[in-house]
Design a protein around this motif. Sequence first.
Motif, short mmCIF file in Angstrom:
data_model
loop_
_atom_site.label_atom_id
_atom_site.label_comp_id
_atom_site.label_asym_id
_atom_site.label_seq_id
_atom_site.Cartn_x
_atom_site.Cartn_y
_atom_site.Cartn_z
N ALA A 51 -8.07 7.12 -0.59
CA ALA A 51 -9.02 6.19 0.00
C ALA A 51 -10.21 6.88 0.63
O ALA A 51 -11.29 6.29 0.73
CB ALA A 51 -8.32 5.32 1.04
N LEU A 110 -1.92 6.58 0.25
CA LEU A 110 -3.19 5.90 -0.02
C LEU A 110 -4.36 6.56 0.70
O LEU A 110 -5.44 6.70 0.13
CB LEU A 110 -3.11 4.43 0.36
CG LEU A 110 -4.36 3.59 0.07
CD1 LEU A 110 -4.70 3.61 -1.41
CD2 LEU A 110 -4.16 2.17 0.54
N PRO A 156 0.84 -1.20 0.00
CA PRO A 156 0.00 0.00 0.00
C PRO A 156 0.87 1.25 0.00
O PRO A 156 1.82 1.35 0.76
CB PRO A 156 -0.78 -0.11 1.31
CG PRO A 156 -0.74 -1.54 1.68
CD PRO A 156 0.56 -2.07 1.13
N ALA A 177 -9.90 2.30 -0.01
CA ALA A 177 -8.54 1.76 0.01
C ALA A 177 -8.34 0.68 -1.05
O ALA A 177 -7.26 0.53 -1.60
CB ALA A 177 -8.21 1.21 1.39
N SER A 178 -9.39 -0.05 -1.36
CA SER A 178 -9.29 -1.10 -2.37
C SER A 178 -9.77 -0.63 -3.74
O SER A 178 -9.85 -1.42 -4.67
CB SER A 178 -10.08 -2.33 -1.94
OG SER A 178 -11.46 -2.01 -1.88
N TRP A 209 -0.96 0.55 -7.18
CA TRP A 209 -1.81 -0.03 -6.14
C TRP A 209 -3.22 -0.27 -6.67
O TRP A 209 -3.75 -1.36 -6.61
CB TRP A 209 -1.85 0.86 -4.91
CG TRP A 209 -2.84 0.41 -3.90
CD1 TRP A 209 -4.10 0.91 -3.69
CD2 TRP A 209 -2.69 -0.68 -2.99
NE1 TRP A 209 -4.72 0.22 -2.69
CE2 TRP A 209 -3.89 -0.76 -2.24
CE3 TRP A 209 -1.66 -1.57 -2.73
CZ2 TRP A 209 -4.07 -1.72 -1.25
CZ3 TRP A 209 -1.86 -2.53 -1.73
CH2 TRP A 209 -3.06 -2.58 -1.02
N TYR A 210 -3.83 0.78 -7.20
CA TYR A 210 -5.21 0.66 -7.65
C TYR A 210 -5.36 -0.25 -8.86
O TYR A 210 -6.33 -0.99 -8.96
CB TYR A 210 -5.83 2.04 -7.91
CG TYR A 210 -6.28 2.72 -6.64
CD1 TYR A 210 -7.23 2.14 -5.82
CD2 TYR A 210 -5.74 3.94 -6.26
CE1 TYR A 210 -7.65 2.74 -4.65
CE2 TYR A 210 -6.16 4.56 -5.08
CZ TYR A 210 -7.11 3.95 -4.30
OH TYR A 210 -7.53 4.56 -3.13
N GLN A 232 -5.59 -3.93 -7.72
CA GLN A 232 -6.74 -4.35 -6.92
C GLN A 232 -7.77 -5.02 -7.82
O GLN A 232 -7.95 -4.62 -8.97
CB GLN A 232 -7.37 -3.16 -6.19
CG GLN A 232 -6.42 -2.41 -5.29
CD GLN A 232 -5.72 -3.32 -4.32
OE1 GLN A 232 -6.34 -4.04 -3.55
NE2 GLN A 232 -4.40 -3.29 -4.34
#
Length: 104
Positions: free
Chosen positions: A32, A28, A24, A37-38, A92-93, A96
């Motif tokens: 988020a 973030l 992460p 966050a996800s 990160w994104y 997911q």
Amino acid sequence: MRISLIAALCLLAALPICAQTPAPPTRLGLCAACHGASGHADMPGVPHLAGQRLDYLRDVLKQYRDGRRNVPVMRAAIGPVSDAELDALARWYSAQPPQSQGQP
């Protein structure tokens, strides 16, 4: 000995999968708050970011930061983010899992 060898081979086979999941990013929480966050946004009108293409996310975030996309809240949020931080957020994104079809 044979079980140890099999277990070691299984761990080695799983390493590329683990290596592809980024940690992460430090920024973030900034994203988020609205996008989750996800990457699954709960706020109406806020896009889901989970599973978007990495190059698309990178480009769009740069456009918000540089003012080429004129959305004041995004400009304020992403304005102070460095290229490295922006890249970490995009990675990160994009890593997911996307929202399933049955979810809003």
